[in-house]
Design an enzyme around this catalytic site. Structure first.
Site, PDB file in Angstrom:
ATOM      1  CB  SER A  29      -0.906   0.016   1.232  1.00 26.32           C
ATOM      2  OG  SER A  29      -1.480   1.306   1.342  1.00 26.32           O
ATOM      3  CG  HIS A  80      -3.902  -1.357  -1.641  1.00 24.22           C
ATOM      4  ND1 HIS A  80      -4.983  -2.171  -1.890  1.00 24.22           N
ATOM      5  CD2 HIS A  80      -4.311  -0.455  -0.720  1.00 24.22           C
ATOM      6  CE1 HIS A  80      -6.006  -1.782  -1.140  1.00 24.22           C
ATOM      7  NE2 HIS A  80      -5.628  -0.733  -0.418  1.00 24.22           N
ATOM      8  CG  ASP A  86      -5.073   2.789   0.632  1.00 26.01           C
ATOM      9  OD1 ASP A  86      -6.054   2.030   0.584  1.00 26.01           O
ATOM     10  OD2 ASP A  86      -3.940   2.418   1.001  1.00 26.01           O
ATOM     11  CG  MET A 126      -8.327   7.516   2.133  1.00 28.00           C
ATOM     12  SD  MET A 126      -7.650   7.461   3.790  1.00 28.00           S
ATOM     13  CE  MET A 126      -6.689   5.938   3.712  1.00 28.00           C
ATOM     14  CG  HIS A 172      -9.189   0.610  -0.802  1.00 24.80           C
ATOM     15  ND1 HIS A 172      -8.636   0.407   0.458  1.00 24.80           N
ATOM     16  CD2 HIS A 172     -10.540   0.590  -0.619  1.00 24.80           C
ATOM     17  CE1 HIS A 172      -9.596   0.259   1.342  1.00 24.80           C
ATOM     18  NE2 HIS A 172     -10.764   0.378   0.721  1.00 24.80           N
ATOM     19  CG  MET A 209     -11.335   3.673   1.645  1.00 22.97           C
ATOM     20  SD  MET A 209      -9.826   3.651   2.629  1.00 22.97           S
ATOM     21  CE  MET A 209      -8.620   3.688   1.309  1.00 22.97           C
ATOM     22  CG  MET A 217     -11.877  -2.310   4.662  1.00 21.13           C
ATOM     23  SD  MET A 217     -10.321  -1.983   3.806  1.00 21.13           S
ATOM     24  CE  MET A 217      -9.357  -1.180   5.088  1.00 21.13           C
ATOM     25  N   GLY A 222      -9.180   4.362   6.722  1.00 23.38           N
ATOM     26  CA  GLY A 222      -8.882   5.776   6.943  1.00 23.38           C
ATOM     27  C   GLY A 222      -7.412   6.052   7.223  1.00 23.38           C
ATOM     28  N   GLY A 270      -1.272   1.759   9.759  1.00 17.62           N
ATOM     29  CA  GLY A 270      -0.630   1.535  11.050  1.00 17.62           C
ATOM     30  C   GLY A 270      -1.536   1.087  12.188  1.00 17.62           C
ATOM     31  CG  ASP A 292      -6.368  -2.473   2.910  1.00 17.66           C
ATOM     32  OD1 ASP A 292      -5.244  -2.267   3.385  1.00 17.66           O
ATOM     33  OD2 ASP A 292      -7.040  -1.616   2.305  1.00 17.66           O
TER      34      ASP A 292
HETATM   35  C1  DX5 Z   1      -6.410   1.939   5.372  1.00 18.11           C
HETATM   36  C2  DX5 Z   1      -5.949   1.606   3.982  1.00 18.11           C
HETATM   37  C3  DX5 Z   1      -4.870   0.604   3.935  1.00 18.11           C
HETATM   38  C4  DX5 Z   1      -3.609   1.006   4.636  1.00 18.11           C
HETATM   39  C5  DX5 Z   1      -3.127  -0.212   5.344  1.00 18.11           C
HETATM   40  O1  DX5 Z   1      -7.600   2.617   5.314  1.00 18.11           O
HETATM   41  O2  DX5 Z   1      -7.026   1.110   3.197  1.00 18.11           O
HETATM   42  O3  DX5 Z   1      -4.595   0.183   2.609  1.00 18.11           O
HETATM   43  O4  DX5 Z   1      -2.599   1.478   3.805  1.00 18.11           O
HETATM   44  O5  DX5 Z   1      -2.057   0.157   6.122  1.00 18.11           O
HETATM   45  P1  DX5 Z   1      -1.371  -0.819   7.152  1.00 18.11           P
HETATM   46  O6  DX5 Z   1      -0.852  -1.981   6.384  1.00 18.11           O
HETATM   47  O7  DX5 Z   1      -0.317   0.036   7.754  1.00 18.11           O
HETATM   48  O8  DX5 Z   1      -2.431  -1.222   8.136  1.00 18.11           O
HETATM   49 ZN    ZN Z   2      -6.537   0.162   1.249  1.00 17.79          ZN
END
Ligand code: DX5
Ligand code: ZN
Length: 223
Positions: free
Chosen positions: A11, A36, A38, A40, A69, A71, A140, A145, A148, A178
């Site tokens: 990601s 990946h 993200d 948002m 992805h 969101m 998920m 959002g 970490g 994810d």
């Molecule tokens: C969170 C994202 C993830 C995120 C995962 O909303 O959709 O793709 O990057 O991050 P880690 O692997 O750090 O949990």
């Molecule tokens: Zn994601």
């Protein structure tokens, strides 16, 4: 089911955004199957990240498939922009406001792969009506959002349910997970039926991303 090679989709949320293009090349060279990305909107989730212009600007740097992805609310209004920018897979959220059928149809019409995602608290039954039209389910394993966050292990039975559905209905669906994925949680997800591991913070902190990815690809479903 015979065992299959697990795919890894790092990601870019955990990449150094000041060197986004170089980081993309690093991910591809490390042997990732997909990358990946993200998106948002500050509305479906509290955070804001990147849009189609950034995706377009790095598309030509790499041949790796872009696993995007979304969101965002009302994804149906943004499908063409992301498809034209170079997404290979577009995953919308079942919880998003808007016309999900229309969004999936537009993804298909654009000639790319449609996916549906569900939050940890959303039951499998909410995505079931869409499963005959998608080729990717993004489960998920944290609340979307932010990167970490710790893995939510109560999601594991839902991964099994999706795997069982796909088997029973002869559907070729990639099951991606994810959030909070590391060497241990990733292995458990694959054993539950996941075929793709999306991971940000863990992979990007690894001094040798390539050897970690090659280890993950050997995780076996044993199912
Ligand atoms: C969170 C994202 C993830 C995120 C995962 O909303 O959709 O793709 O990057 O991050 P880690 O692997 O750090 O949990
Ligand atoms: Zn994601």
């Amino acid at each position: 089911m015979c065992s299959r090679v697990t795919k890894v989709s790092p990601s870019m949320l955990s990449a150094d955004f000041a060197k986004f293009g170089e980081e993309l090349i690093r991910v591809e060279r490390a042997g990732a199957d997909w990358v990946h990305i993200d998106v948002m909107d500050g509305n479906f989730v509290p955070n804001i990240t990147i849009g189609p212009d950034v995706i377009r600007s790095v598309r030509s740097l790499s041949r790796i498939p872009f696993d995007v992805h979304l969101m965002i609310q009302h994804p149906e209004n943004h499908i063409r922009a992301f498809a034209e920018a170079g997404a290979d897979m577009l995953t919308i959220h079942v919880e998003a406001e808007g016309d999900k059928e229309e969004a999936i149809e537009r993804i298909r019409e654009s000639g790319i792969t449609p996916g549906i995602s569900l939050n940890p608290g959303t039951p499998f039954s909410d995505i079931e009506p869409y499963l005959d039209r998608v080729n990717l389910v993004l489960v998920m394993t944290v609340q979307p959002g932010f990167g970490g966050q710790p893995f939510r292990e109560e999601v594991l039975p839902k991964i099994c349910a999706i795997r069982d559905y796909a088997k029973k209905n002869g559907r070729n669906i990639e099951i991606s997970v994810d959030g909070g994925i590391n060497r241990t949680t990733g292995k458990r997800c694959v054993e539950a039926g996941a075929t793709v591991l999306a991971a940000g913070s863990y992979l990007f902190k690894m001094p040798d991303m390539a050897s970690e990815i090659s280890l993950w690809k050997k995780f076996d479903s044993k199912a």
